[in-house]
Design a protein around this motif. Structure first.
Motif, short mmCIF file in Angstrom:
data_model
loop_
_atom_site.label_atom_id
_atom_site.label_comp_id
_atom_site.label_asym_id
_atom_site.label_seq_id
_atom_site.Cartn_x
_atom_site.Cartn_y
_atom_site.Cartn_z
N ARG A 127 1.05 -1.13 -0.02
CA ARG A 127 0.10 -0.12 -0.14
C ARG A 127 0.93 1.26 0.06
O ARG A 127 1.69 1.15 0.86
N LEU A 182 -2.75 2.05 -5.44
CA LEU A 182 -4.15 1.37 -5.55
C LEU A 182 -4.94 2.31 -6.19
O LEU A 182 -5.94 1.42 -7.02
N ASP A 205 1.26 -1.55 -6.22
CA ASP A 205 0.48 -1.81 -5.06
C ASP A 205 -0.25 -3.27 -5.48
O ASP A 205 -0.40 -3.49 -6.24
N GLU A 207 -3.82 -4.67 -2.51
CA GLU A 207 -4.39 -4.92 -1.38
C GLU A 207 -5.28 -6.41 -1.28
O GLU A 207 -5.38 -6.81 -0.28
#
Length: 440
Positions: A127, A182, A205, A207
């Motif tokens: 992140r 993101l 990134d 997640e």
């Protein structure tokens, strides 16, 4: 699948296939073996180079050999569209940038190379370009974990651009790393991807799997326009690139691959703390026979090798005769050495002993669980002497199972679990053992 680029994965240990299934793992990389992967129906295949167990010089030599043979194989098969992934550790250990540099030299030119270390099944996310490891529900920057203190692959930075500058010794500046955040992934990245050139270094990134699914769609779309991309990634990106459906047999049902009614065998080489915790839980199971390989004896006297091997195999045979599962594990004591080369050399000696033990297992063994990435690679390439193996899928998140060919001279159709050292909860090894031995 025919109009999609072939995904070619150079895996520095055998655990990178831990999020896909039904594809080939190649243990050798001569031209003919590489052609097996290129013509296979699966959109992805893996070349298990095991370079994480090698010195930087040897890792470079192996990577160069694979790439040169791959170039010939691609030409012979007439394949022009392909993606190359240098699959490595989700905690940032490994020979970066050695391997990506060699791949770029031999198979380039690439427009960009992407660092994508997220591995969601193992609790690793990225992140704002910082890579985290989830420990007991808490996100810890990887530079603050035991993995960053690795005596061979240690590092100081969790922020990927700084990690790149550190590992390239300033050749690639932190400020020169393109960051795919993101919000970028979720909005779409095709225009940015089109503009990349000259092997730009990019940090990506991730997640959730959806993040990488969206990124992979953009990558595949732009690659079809002729852009050439290289990846340094953990396993989760491969899920997104391969776009496979669910594996044929559910993890809970994989005990059906058991080949005999005899016990299986378990081999534990990894020394990370999680492995030791999992081993402690496994040894509490009633039908498990613990067999410790005291490697201190081997360090102090190499002549103990044959004695140790004979002792272990005798105990294995006794366990089998009693209908119990032998669990062979290296002593847990952390040994110290004068330098990295001594550590690597001793690791090779220990691995050679363990592989001779694998070769000495009863031929009727029902399954084999191999714990540790390097250990698992050696089991496939040396202990079982495989040219290739078919990946069945995952018996546990992040934990793959393969099967040996029907014509294997000693262990045909043997299910082999490739269990990374740092994956799963404390009872994960117990769970895999119970699934394979069909215990509740």
């Amino acid at each position: 699948m025919s109009n999609r680029p072939k995904i070619i994965v150079l895996d520095d240990d055998p655990t990178g296939s831990q999020t896909v299934h039904s594809c080939l793992l190649l243990l050798k990389w001569d031209v003919e073996t590489l052609r097996l992967g290129l013509v296979d129906e699966a959109p992805i295949f893996f070349v298990l180079t095991n370079t994480r167990a090698l010195t930087p010089e040897n890792a470079a030599a192996v990577t160069r050999e694979v790439c040169r043979n791959l170039k010939i194989a691609l030409e012979e098969e007439g394949i022009e569209e392909f993606l190359v992934v240098s699959r490595s550790d989700s905690t940032l250990r490994g020979h970066y940038p050695v391997e990506t540099d060699i791949i770029a030299e031999e198979l380039g030119s690439f427009d960009a190379h992407f660092l994508v270390p997220a591995f969601f099944e193992g609790g690793r996310i990225t992140r704002d370009s910082t890579h985290y490891l989830s420990i007991e529900g808490k996100e810890i920057p990887v530079s603050e974990t035991e993995f960053a203190r690795d005596s061979v692959f240690g590092y100081r930075h969790s922020y990927l651009p700084d990690y790149v500058e550190e590992k390239t010794q300033g050749r690639i500046q932190s400020s020169g790393v393109e960051r795919f955040l993101l919000k970028d992934l979720r909005q779409g990245t095709q225009e940015r991807l089109r503009g990349l050139a000259n092997n730009t270094c990019c940090a990506v990134d991730g997640e959730t799997q959806d993040d990488l699914d969206r990124f992979a769609e953009d990558i595949l779309a732009i690659a079809s326009e002729g852009k050439r991309f290289l990846f340094r990634s953990a396993a989760s990106l491969l899920t997104s690139l391969a776009q496979l459906e669910a594996q044929p047999v559910a993890p809970e049902e994989m005990g059906q691959y058991e080949r005999t009614s005899q016990p299986g065998a378990i081999l534990v080489g990894s020394h990370v703390r999680k492995t030791t915790q999992q081993l402690e839980q496994l040894l509490k199971e009633p039908n498990i026979v613990p067999i410790e390989v005291d490697v201190v004896r081997l360090r102090d006297d190499l002549n103990q090798r044959e004695v140790l091997q004979a002792e272990v195999l005798t105990l294995v045979e006794q366990a089998f005769l009693a209908g119990k599962t032998p669990t062979i594990y290296t002593s847990r004591e952390e040994l110290s050495f004068d330098d990295i080369q001594q550590r690597l050399d001793f690791g090779a000696v220990v691995s050679s002993l363990l592989m001779d033990i694998v070769k000495g297992l009863p031929s009727a063994v029902a399954f084999l669980i191999s714990k540790g990435g390097i250990t698992s690679n050696d089991v496939l390439s040396e202990g079982l002497n495989l040219r290739s193996a078919r990946l069945l899928g995952q018996i546990l998140p992040g934990c793959s199972m393969v099967i040996t060919p029907d014509d294997h001279p000693q262990f045909p159709k043997l299910p082999v679990v490739l269990f990374p050292g740092n994956v799963g909860d404390d009872r994960a090894l117990v769970t895999v053992y119970c699934r394979l031995s069909r215990q509740p």
